[in-house]
Write a protein that holds these residues in place. Sequence first.
Motif, PDB file in Angstrom:
ATOM      1  N   PHE A 146      -7.164  59.257  27.318  1.00 36.14           N
ATOM      2  CA  PHE A 146      -7.189  58.288  28.397  1.00 36.14           C
ATOM      3  C   PHE A 146      -8.630  57.952  28.755  1.00 36.14           C
ATOM      4  N   THR A 147      -8.939  56.669  28.800  1.00 35.86           N
ATOM      5  CA  THR A 147     -10.309  56.274  29.117  1.00 35.86           C
ATOM      6  C   THR A 147     -10.387  55.273  30.258  1.00 35.86           C
ATOM      7  N   THR A 148      -9.361  54.452  30.438  1.00 37.63           N
ATOM      8  CA  THR A 148      -9.497  53.410  31.439  1.00 37.63           C
ATOM      9  C   THR A 148      -8.145  52.920  31.932  1.00 37.63           C
ATOM     10  N   VAL A 149      -8.155  52.342  33.108  1.00 37.33           N
ATOM     11  CA  VAL A 149      -7.008  51.614  33.635  1.00 37.33           C
ATOM     12  C   VAL A 149      -7.255  50.147  33.312  1.00 37.33           C
ATOM     13  N   SER A 150      -6.423  49.569  32.485  1.00 41.83           N
ATOM     14  CA  SER A 150      -6.582  48.167  32.094  1.00 41.83           C
ATOM     15  C   SER A 150      -5.467  47.338  32.701  1.00 41.83           C
ATOM     16  N   ALA A 151      -5.820  46.461  33.633  1.00 43.61           N
ATOM     17  CA  ALA A 151      -4.818  45.630  34.294  1.00 43.61           C
ATOM     18  C   ALA A 151      -4.129  44.693  33.308  1.00 43.61           C
ATOM     19  N   ASN A 152      -4.859  44.174  32.336  1.00 43.46           N
ATOM     20  CA  ASN A 152      -4.249  43.279  31.353  1.00 43.46           C
ATOM     21  C   ASN A 152      -3.230  44.011  30.490  1.00 43.46           C
ATOM     22  N   GLU A 153      -3.528  45.255  30.124  1.00 44.07           N
ATOM     23  CA  GLU A 153      -2.569  46.030  29.348  1.00 44.07           C
ATOM     24  C   GLU A 153      -1.331  46.351  30.180  1.00 44.07           C
ATOM     25  N   ILE A 154      -1.537  46.640  31.449  1.00 48.78           N
ATOM     26  CA  ILE A 154      -0.407  46.930  32.339  1.00 48.78           C
ATOM     27  C   ILE A 154       0.460  45.690  32.510  1.00 48.78           C
ATOM     28  N   ALA A 155      -0.163  44.534  32.738  1.00 51.80           N
ATOM     29  CA  ALA A 155       0.598  43.290  32.891  1.00 51.80           C
ATOM     30  C   ALA A 155       1.354  42.953  31.609  1.00 51.80           C
ATOM     31  N   GLY A 156       0.726  43.189  30.460  1.00 50.54           N
ATOM     32  CA  GLY A 156       1.400  42.939  29.193  1.00 50.54           C
ATOM     33  C   GLY A 156       2.602  43.851  29.006  1.00 50.54           C
ATOM     34  N   LEU A 157       2.455  45.115  29.397  1.00 47.48           N
ATOM     35  CA  LEU A 157       3.574  46.051  29.324  1.00 47.48           C
ATOM     36  C   LEU A 157       4.701  45.607  30.248  1.00 47.48           C
ATOM     37  N   HIS A 158       4.350  45.226  31.481  1.00 48.96           N
ATOM     38  CA  HIS A 158       5.357  44.736  32.425  1.00 48.96           C
ATOM     39  C   HIS A 158       6.160  43.584  31.822  1.00 48.96           C
ATOM     40  N   ASP A 159       5.459  42.604  31.271  1.00 46.83           N
ATOM     41  CA  ASP A 159       6.128  41.424  30.712  1.00 46.83           C
ATOM     42  C   ASP A 159       7.036  41.803  29.549  1.00 46.83           C
ATOM     43  N   SER A 160       6.538  42.654  28.681  1.00 44.92           N
ATOM     44  CA  SER A 160       7.301  43.051  27.509  1.00 44.92           C
ATOM     45  C   SER A 160       8.572  43.805  27.896  1.00 44.92           C
ATOM     46  N   LEU A 161       8.458  44.706  28.861  1.00 46.94           N
ATOM     47  CA  LEU A 161       9.616  45.492  29.286  1.00 46.94           C
ATOM     48  C   LEU A 161      10.661  44.615  29.969  1.00 46.94           C
ATOM     49  N   ILE A 162      10.221  43.664  30.776  1.00 50.72           N
ATOM     50  CA  ILE A 162      11.178  42.768  31.431  1.00 50.72           C
ATOM     51  C   ILE A 162      11.995  42.016  30.387  1.00 50.72           C
ATOM     52  N   ARG A 163      11.328  41.521  29.360  1.00 49.70           N
ATOM     53  CA  ARG A 163      12.055  40.810  28.305  1.00 49.70           C
ATOM     54  C   ARG A 163      13.050  41.743  27.601  1.00 49.70           C
ATOM     55  N   ASP A 164      12.603  42.947  27.306  1.00 47.30           N
ATOM     56  CA  ASP A 164      13.482  43.903  26.613  1.00 47.30           C
ATOM     57  C   ASP A 164      14.678  44.270  27.491  1.00 47.30           C
ATOM     58  N   TRP A 165      14.420  44.565  28.758  1.00 46.22           N
ATOM     59  CA  TRP A 165      15.495  45.016  29.652  1.00 46.22           C
ATOM     60  C   TRP A 165      16.517  43.917  29.915  1.00 46.22           C
ATOM     61  N   HIS A 166      16.089  42.668  29.882  1.00 49.37           N
ATOM     62  CA  HIS A 166      17.055  41.589  30.065  1.00 49.37           C
ATOM     63  C   HIS A 166      17.922  41.390  28.821  1.00 49.37           C
ATOM     64  N   ARG A 167      17.455  41.895  27.694  1.00 55.00           N
ATOM     65  CA  ARG A 167      18.224  41.738  26.456  1.00 55.00           C
ATOM     66  C   ARG A 167      19.212  42.876  26.231  1.00 55.00           C
ATOM     67  N   GLU A 168      19.079  43.936  26.993  1.00 52.60           N
ATOM     68  CA  GLU A 168      19.931  45.093  26.760  1.00 52.60           C
ATOM     69  C   GLU A 168      20.480  45.639  28.065  1.00 52.60           C
ATOM     70  N   ALA A 169      21.455  46.517  27.963  1.00 52.50           N
ATOM     71  CA  ALA A 169      22.025  47.158  29.151  1.00 52.50           C
ATOM     72  C   ALA A 169      20.987  48.113  29.728  1.00 52.50           C
ATOM     73  N   ALA A 170      21.296  48.663  30.921  1.00 45.94           N
ATOM     74  CA  ALA A 170      20.372  49.592  31.573  1.00 45.94           C
ATOM     75  C   ALA A 170      19.941  50.668  30.580  1.00 45.94           C
ATOM     76  N   GLY A 171      18.656  50.756  30.359  1.00 42.60           N
ATOM     77  CA  GLY A 171      18.136  51.632  29.321  1.00 42.60           C
ATOM     78  C   GLY A 171      17.954  53.070  29.764  1.00 42.60           C
ATOM     79  N   HIS A 172      17.282  53.834  28.914  1.00 38.56           N
ATOM     80  CA  HIS A 172      17.144  55.267  29.162  1.00 38.56           C
ATOM     81  C   HIS A 172      16.176  55.579  30.288  1.00 38.56           C
ATOM     82  N   TRP A 173      15.489  54.554  30.836  1.00 39.07           N
ATOM     83  CA  TRP A 173      14.583  54.814  31.962  1.00 39.07           C
ATOM     84  C   TRP A 173      15.350  55.084  33.241  1.00 39.07           C
ATOM     85  N   ARG A 174      16.570  54.553  33.365  1.00 40.90           N
ATOM     86  CA  ARG A 174      17.281  54.523  34.626  1.00 40.90           C
ATOM     87  C   ARG A 174      17.382  55.904  35.265  1.00 40.90           C
ATOM     88  N   GLY A 175      16.913  55.980  36.506  1.00 42.65           N
ATOM     89  CA  GLY A 175      17.072  57.184  37.290  1.00 42.65           C
ATOM     90  C   GLY A 175      16.101  58.308  36.956  1.00 42.65           C
TER      91      GLY A 175
END
Length: 218
Positions: free
Chosen positions: A7-36
């Motif tokens: 771990f070297t840095t907190v990157s806001a762009n990487e975090i925003a990219g992860l957020h966007d990618s996960l939203i797309r994935d989660w809308h394509r599938e049922a509640a995933g293994h993250w739930r709860g």
Amino acid sequence: MLDRETFTTVSANEIAGLHDSLIRDWHREAAGHWRGKHANPDMGWFAAVALQHRANFELWHIEDEARAPGATDAELADVKRRVDHTNQRRNDLAEELDRALLAWLEPRGLPNLAAPLNSESPGLMIDRLSILALKIYHTREEAERADAPHGHAARNLERLAILEEQRADLAGCLDALWRETLTGTRRFKLYRQLKMYNDPSLNPAIYRDAAGTGQAGE
């Protein structure tokens, strides 16, 4: 939670990219293994960010259920309880992000306690970025709706531009805070949300009802 070797840095762009990618994935599938699930000391940084984001994702869609025109009183009561539970998890996971960062900084003699204090912590900023990502996704969805009335797309494209600007501004603030924390010119601290509504000992609606039930049974 953070691998001290990688771990070297907190990157806001990487975090925003992860957020966007996960939203797309989660809308394509049922509640995933993250739930709860909750973060734990052995999880990586981005896994912890994803868990916190999942809580916001669930909260967004649970709240939509309450706005359904045909929702019954019983359904609304159930939604309210689920909103309270999920919102508590959302806040707990944001705090865990800050704890992880502070634990990584501590052996490096940071944050510098003599530096000016930032009013908002990285965890709270990441929570806001998560909500903005959800707003951006759903606003873009509305802008692209084929069956929308005249003017709907234009109005949502205007809203989308504002949301994108707000996210870029907030991302810049997060990057600046982390950069200045590492150089010792600014600091942040853990701010506990201390929600009261889920605690039976702090919520009068719960403990008074429990007391009344106890008395009635005597």
